[in-house]
Design an enzyme around this catalytic site. Structure first.
Site, PDB file in Angstrom:
ATOM      1  CD  GLU A 146      -2.646   1.343   0.036  1.00  0.00           C
ATOM      2  OE1 GLU A 146      -3.336   0.422  -0.409  1.00  0.00           O
ATOM      3  OE2 GLU A 146      -2.538   2.440  -0.564  1.00  0.00           O
ATOM      4  CB  CYS A 175       5.698   4.825   6.337  1.00  0.00           C
ATOM      5  SG  CYS A 175       4.064   4.092   6.526  1.00  0.00           S
TER       6      CYS A 175
END
Ligand code: NAD
Length: 437
Positions: A149, A258
């Site tokens: 993703e 992230c």
């Protein structure tokens, strides 16, 4: 369209957004999470995270969404299962896959013919390891596909529904095709590839974006030495289509759930496979130092920081999210407190009072309350409301009207007109002096 609902394991930023967007595309979706409080809120129609547009999309698609904490309920009806659990860094810097492994074991224990689709960011090789684990657990009817993703928090719905690309890595052609079919209705490039290649596309993308940020931050630091303006440098660079304008905003470094962990994980992955990824070491080090440069800027202006009061404007790792994971503000607040500074802060997503991630920091309900009596302010997160702030009122409230703009967000000329002593990141010699009031 497959009549069976899709399953999504993990209803965090990625899982919940993916589930709701798949529901928007017409699929029934069962959302499963081990966090009972989160599922209870979702069942009441509440959205446990802040993401623009998400609440409305959940409400609009309520009929196609259901929520559970039970793997039994999930597996009663779902054949295709997206895994979107968190994969935080372990102390060694490798990705911690314990939550992925837990989900795989729970699913394997219930057997059947199923397709696991990995949305979590996992190191290259995970697909092969999970497939071997499934076989060892006697669950060879469960096959594996990688579908990393790329959404950004703060723009997650748009990124999911209008992505730059969809990447699908599969061991079996029919599995890749089944996943691709779920995205019918989304018009974009689909990259069908092997599982390790799909896993690597995700890490390489994040590492490259982090490299761009550290690169422009180093250019900004050199600009400060030589009197050039990094904003114009970045603009001039970005007009070159080989470079592009994105991710060239100098500031106090990248954070979030992230980039820091994925860059570390790729570095460790390379090391574990015998390759020394030298460039990533520099990217990581530049980012760590960039957060601390702000403390140096404050010292240059204020002298010793002991006894000073500093207001932090913005604490989340970026605007339009409530996510504080790896936010630059955490390091900055900690450093300042260590220097003997009284730290006050304001963020539109945080309630006034104490917060466990910011021990010793007084979190205020209004920006002007945080600025009252401060010897300096540091703009940490570029929330739009800071562009509209009444800076003249801020100047009146502060003990010394100094603003270190960690995101080059406030217009230096407007800051000067309001009477602020202004310093950004890499803005060179052209910053106007404050206009005497
Ligand atoms: P998150 O922490 O917001 O959500 C993870 C959810 O999984 C939590 O609700 C947690 O309770 C649940 N969970 C944990 N273990 C579980 C288990 N065994 N069974 C069921 N549920 C379980 O995480 P996130 O930010 O959504 O990230 C998920 C993955 O997606 C990570 O690998 C991340 O790197 C990746 N990713 C995140 C983003 C982002 O912007 N947040 C973007 C792209 C990819």
């Amino acid at each position: 369209m497959d009549a069976a609902p899709l399953g999504v394991v993990g209803t965090g930023y990625v899982g919940l957004v993916s589930a709701v967007c798949f529901a928007h595309l017409g699929h029934g979706v069962v959302c499963m999470d081990i966090d009972e409080a989160k599922i209870a809120r979702l069942e009441r129609g509440e959205v446990p995270i802040y993401e623009p547009g998400l609440e409305k999309l959940v409400a609009d698609n309520a009929a196609r969404l259901s929520f559970t904490t039970s793997y039994d309920v999930l597996l009663e009806s779902c054949r295709i299962l997206f895994i979107a659990v968190d994969t935080p860094p372990s102390p060694s810097g490798d990705a911690d896959l314990s939550r992925v492994q837990h989900a795989v074991r729970e699913i394997a224990a219930r057997g059947g013919e199923r397709l696991l689709v990995m949305k979590s960011t996992v190191p290259v090789g995970t697909g092969e390891t999970v497939t071997a684990d499934l076989e060892a657990l006697g669950a060879a009817g469960i096959t594996y596909t990688s579908n990393p993703e790329f959404l950004r928090e703060g723009a997650a719905i748009q990124d999911f529904l209008e992505p730059d690309r969809i990447v699908i890595g599969s061991f079996r052609e029919e599995d890749g095709a089944a996943v691709e079919a779920l995205y019918r209705g989304i018009d974009t490039d689909v990259v069908r590839t092997s599982v390790p290649t799909a896993e690597m596309v995700k890490y390489a993308s994040n590492a490259f974006l982090a490299t761009k940020i550290s690169f422009i931050n180093e250019i900004a630091n050199v600009c400060e030495q030589v009197g050039a303006d990094v904003k114009t440098v970045a603009y001039g660079m970005g007009l070159d289509h080989r470079i592009g304008p994105h991710f060239l905003q100098a500031g106090i470094g990248y954070g979030g759930s992230c980039f820091p962990k994925d860059v570390q994980a790729l570095k460790q992955l390379a090391g574990n496979s015998g390759y020394h990824f030298q460039l990533l070491n520099a990217v990581i080090e530049v980012n760590a130092l960039q957060k601390r440069r702000v403390v140096g800027k404050l010292k240059d202006r204020l002298g010793s920081l002991r006894g000073a009061t500093v207001a932090l404007l913005g604490l989340t790792f970026k605007p339009h999210t409530d996510d504080l994971r790896e936010a630059a503000s955490i390091v900055l607040a900690g450093r300042l407190i260590h220097e003997g500074v009284t730290v006050k802060a304001y963020d539109p997503m945080l309630d006034a009072g104490d917060h466990p991630l910011f021990p010793g920091v007084e979190i205020c309900a209004e920006p002007l309350e945080a600025l009252a009596g401060a010897d300096a302010a540091v703009l940490v997160t570029e929330w739009p409301e800071f562009a509209r702030l009444d800076w003249a009122a801020a100047v009146a409230a502060m003990a010394r009207p100094l603003l270190i703009d960690g995101r080059n967000f406030v217009d230096p000329a407007a800051a000067a007109r309001a009477g602020l002593e202004y310093e950004g990141i890499g803005l060179g010699d052209d910053v106007p002096a404050p206009v005497a009031g």
